[in-house]
Design a protein around this motif. Sequence first.
Motif, PDB file in Angstrom:
ATOM      1  N   THR A 159       0.814  -1.321   0.234  1.00  0.00           N
ATOM      2  CA  THR A 159      -0.094  -0.031  -0.211  1.00  0.00           C
ATOM      3  C   THR A 159       0.772   1.101   0.221  1.00  0.00           C
ATOM      4  O   THR A 159       0.450   2.351  -0.582  1.00  0.00           O
ATOM      5  CB  THR A 159      -1.024  -0.061   1.250  1.00  0.00           C
ATOM      6  N   ASN A 160       2.020   1.330   0.710  1.00  0.00           N
ATOM      7  CA  ASN A 160       2.842   2.391   0.485  1.00  0.00           C
ATOM      8  C   ASN A 160       4.517   1.959   0.290  1.00  0.00           C
ATOM      9  O   ASN A 160       4.778   1.069   0.676  1.00  0.00           O
ATOM     10  CB  ASN A 160       2.879   3.192   2.025  1.00  0.00           C
ATOM     11  N   ASN A 161       4.663   2.788  -1.087  1.00  0.00           N
ATOM     12  CA  ASN A 161       6.079   2.246  -1.295  1.00  0.00           C
ATOM     13  C   ASN A 161       7.071   3.095  -0.610  1.00  0.00           C
ATOM     14  O   ASN A 161       7.358   4.319  -1.549  1.00  0.00           O
ATOM     15  CB  ASN A 161       5.999   2.266  -2.970  1.00  0.00           C
ATOM     16  N   THR A 162       7.800   2.662   0.345  1.00  0.00           N
ATOM     17  CA  THR A 162       8.547   3.276   1.182  1.00  0.00           C
ATOM     18  C   THR A 162       9.541   4.110   0.398  1.00  0.00           C
ATOM     19  O   THR A 162      10.283   5.270   0.603  1.00  0.00           O
ATOM     20  CB  THR A 162       8.981   2.358   2.350  1.00  0.00           C
ATOM     21  N   ILE A 163      10.296   3.294  -0.612  1.00  0.00           N
ATOM     22  CA  ILE A 163      11.637   3.737  -1.236  1.00  0.00           C
ATOM     23  C   ILE A 163      11.159   4.843  -2.393  1.00  0.00           C
ATOM     24  O   ILE A 163      11.883   5.967  -2.264  1.00  0.00           O
ATOM     25  CB  ILE A 163      12.205   2.720  -1.711  1.00  0.00           C
ATOM     26  N   TYR A 164      10.076   4.531  -3.040  1.00  0.00           N
ATOM     27  CA  TYR A 164       9.888   5.481  -4.080  1.00  0.00           C
ATOM     28  C   TYR A 164       8.962   6.582  -3.676  1.00  0.00           C
ATOM     29  O   TYR A 164       8.773   7.496  -4.529  1.00  0.00           O
ATOM     30  CB  TYR A 164       9.431   4.565  -5.162  1.00  0.00           C
ATOM     31  N   GLY A 165       8.116   6.397  -2.624  1.00  0.00           N
ATOM     32  CA  GLY A 165       6.945   7.545  -2.310  1.00  0.00           C
ATOM     33  C   GLY A 165       5.754   7.626  -2.976  1.00  0.00           C
ATOM     34  O   GLY A 165       5.359   8.683  -3.195  1.00  0.00           O
ATOM     35  N   THR A 166       5.137   6.465  -3.430  1.00  0.00           N
ATOM     36  CA  THR A 166       3.819   6.372  -3.789  1.00  0.00           C
ATOM     37  C   THR A 166       3.096   5.632  -2.953  1.00  0.00           C
ATOM     38  O   THR A 166       3.754   4.500  -2.005  1.00  0.00           O
ATOM     39  CB  THR A 166       3.795   5.643  -5.092  1.00  0.00           C
ATOM     40  N   GLU A 167       1.727   6.016  -2.888  1.00  0.00           N
ATOM     41  CA  GLU A 167       0.749   5.363  -1.889  1.00  0.00           C
ATOM     42  C   GLU A 167      -0.645   5.020  -2.447  1.00  0.00           C
ATOM     43  O   GLU A 167      -1.141   5.951  -3.195  1.00  0.00           O
ATOM     44  CB  GLU A 167       0.871   6.141  -0.514  1.00  0.00           C
ATOM     45  N   LEU A 168      -0.735   3.793  -2.247  1.00  0.00           N
ATOM     46  CA  LEU A 168      -2.359   3.410  -2.535  1.00  0.00           C
ATOM     47  C   LEU A 168      -3.251   3.782  -1.371  1.00  0.00           C
ATOM     48  O   LEU A 168      -3.165   3.219  -0.463  1.00  0.00           O
ATOM     49  CB  LEU A 168      -2.370   1.875  -2.936  1.00  0.00           C
ATOM     50  N   LYS A 169      -4.183   4.955  -1.522  1.00  0.00           N
ATOM     51  CA  LYS A 169      -4.495   5.251  -0.409  1.00  0.00           C
ATOM     52  C   LYS A 169      -5.925   4.834  -0.118  1.00  0.00           C
ATOM     53  O   LYS A 169      -6.518   5.277   1.033  1.00  0.00           O
ATOM     54  CB  LYS A 169      -4.493   7.108  -0.344  1.00  0.00           C
ATOM     55  N   LYS A 170      -6.606   4.162  -1.169  1.00  0.00           N
ATOM     56  CA  LYS A 170      -7.786   3.568  -0.891  1.00  0.00           C
ATOM     57  C   LYS A 170      -7.811   2.210  -0.863  1.00  0.00           C
ATOM     58  O   LYS A 170      -7.053   1.592  -1.529  1.00  0.00           O
ATOM     59  CB  LYS A 170      -8.881   4.316  -1.849  1.00  0.00           C
ATOM     60  N   ASP A 171      -8.783   1.312  -0.393  1.00  0.00           N
ATOM     61  CA  ASP A 171      -8.906  -0.029  -0.450  1.00  0.00           C
ATOM     62  C   ASP A 171      -9.493  -0.423  -1.550  1.00  0.00           C
ATOM     63  O   ASP A 171     -10.370  -0.002  -1.904  1.00  0.00           O
ATOM     64  CB  ASP A 171     -10.060  -0.323   0.863  1.00  0.00           C
ATOM     65  N   LEU A 172      -8.769  -1.358  -2.003  1.00  0.00           N
ATOM     66  CA  LEU A 172      -9.112  -1.941  -3.490  1.00  0.00           C
ATOM     67  C   LEU A 172     -10.051  -2.719  -3.340  1.00  0.00           C
ATOM     68  O   LEU A 172     -10.617  -3.349  -2.219  1.00  0.00           O
ATOM     69  CB  LEU A 172      -8.070  -2.752  -4.186  1.00  0.00           C
ATOM     70  N   GLU A 173     -11.082  -2.903  -4.432  1.00  0.00           N
ATOM     71  CA  GLU A 173     -12.347  -3.993  -4.447  1.00  0.00           C
ATOM     72  C   GLU A 173     -11.890  -5.012  -5.353  1.00  0.00           C
ATOM     73  O   GLU A 173     -11.983  -4.733  -6.499  1.00  0.00           O
ATOM     74  CB  GLU A 173     -13.504  -2.942  -4.678  1.00  0.00           C
ATOM     75  N   VAL A 174     -11.543  -5.997  -4.994  1.00  0.00           N
ATOM     76  CA  VAL A 174     -11.273  -7.180  -5.922  1.00  0.00           C
ATOM     77  C   VAL A 174     -11.862  -8.386  -5.579  1.00  0.00           C
ATOM     78  O   VAL A 174     -12.473  -8.621  -4.448  1.00  0.00           O
ATOM     79  CB  VAL A 174      -9.638  -7.479  -5.878  1.00  0.00           C
TER      80      VAL A 174
END
Length: 356
Positions: free
Chosen positions: A144-159
């Motif tokens: 959910t959070n890519n600590t090294i590159y600084g991106t984040e998936l801030k919402k919960d996916l529906e799969v």
Amino acid sequence: MKKHNFYAGPSILPQYTIDKTIEGIKDFAGSGLSILEISHRSKEFVACINDTIALFKELLEIPAGYQVFFLGGGASMQFAMVPMNLLEKKAAYLNTGEWASKALKEAKLFGEVIEVASSKEKIFNYIPKTYTIPSDADYFHITTNNTIYGTELKKDLEVKVPLVADMSSDIFSRPVDVSKYSLIYGGAQKNLAPAGVTFVIVKEDILGKVSRPLPSMLDYRVHIKGESMFNTPPVFAIFAAQQTLTWLKQLGGVKAIQKKNIEKAGVLYDEIERNKLFKCTIPDPEDRSLMNICFVMSDNYKELEKPFGDFAKSKGILGIEGHRSTGGFRASTYNALPKESVEALVAAMKEFEIKN
Ligand SMILES: *Cc1c(COP(=O)(O)O)cnc(C)c1O
């Protein structure tokens, strides 16, 4: 001089946690013994671990049917333990960074792995949004959070298949709808406790479906049955986690901290955008992490990277150098980082701009 701790992990903890663990090292829960020397089976520690689990359930509103437990081995051990326990035939992975890649690599030891999408070709500077998850996958793994590159998936996916998430670096930073996930794991040393403890939140009904034999220490069911005490748990780190969660609860929980995190990150991203010396490495604001804010010198000021790093250090700003694989800067703005530290960094950026 006041120090501002922007390290990515291990990283800043609330002053409350530091103070309470100092007390606990001297006298744990009125036992007359130190937390460093007391049995994990003492009534005092059993109360501590039970309270820590209760705080997990309360703060994350974990529904019935889920178990919370603690292990050693870090998130990295979960990269192997997840497929070992869940992968019978095929698993799907979203590759959003170095940690996701490592998780994917380990899964390949246990079965077929489908990389549904990857942002590697753009140095992981975005989160892929369009991909197809095979309907027969045993699970779908995300970071959910890519600590090294600084991106984040801030919402919960529906799969439609069981969802598994590495939340090492954004757990407790925002509300999460746990019911959307079958398994959530993470190392504690980013937002919760010192290094040494790993948390696992698992929906019990996904376990017990693989045919391979599992070593006891690597079988989730053994740790659930043993109530995190199949072997000696990381006692001190769990005690520290209890303090951090107590602090978070007093502060108003994950909704309250999310508001602060949005504010803090906003102040810093705004300055990166405004200041002519710097630029953000993540183009889409939607993908920008609220926990790890990555930036570099603008094209015309590349040579100022080291001078700015030194200047920041002279102001007590510590730990902003980017990961060894990316360079540039990364300011980690975890839950415990006070807004005044972000303001100190912004002030340093402004002052450095005037000087140059
Ligand atoms: C730090 C980190 C890891 C690795 O954690 P360890 O506890 O060192 O194994 C894995 N995933 C993410 C997202 C991380 O931030």
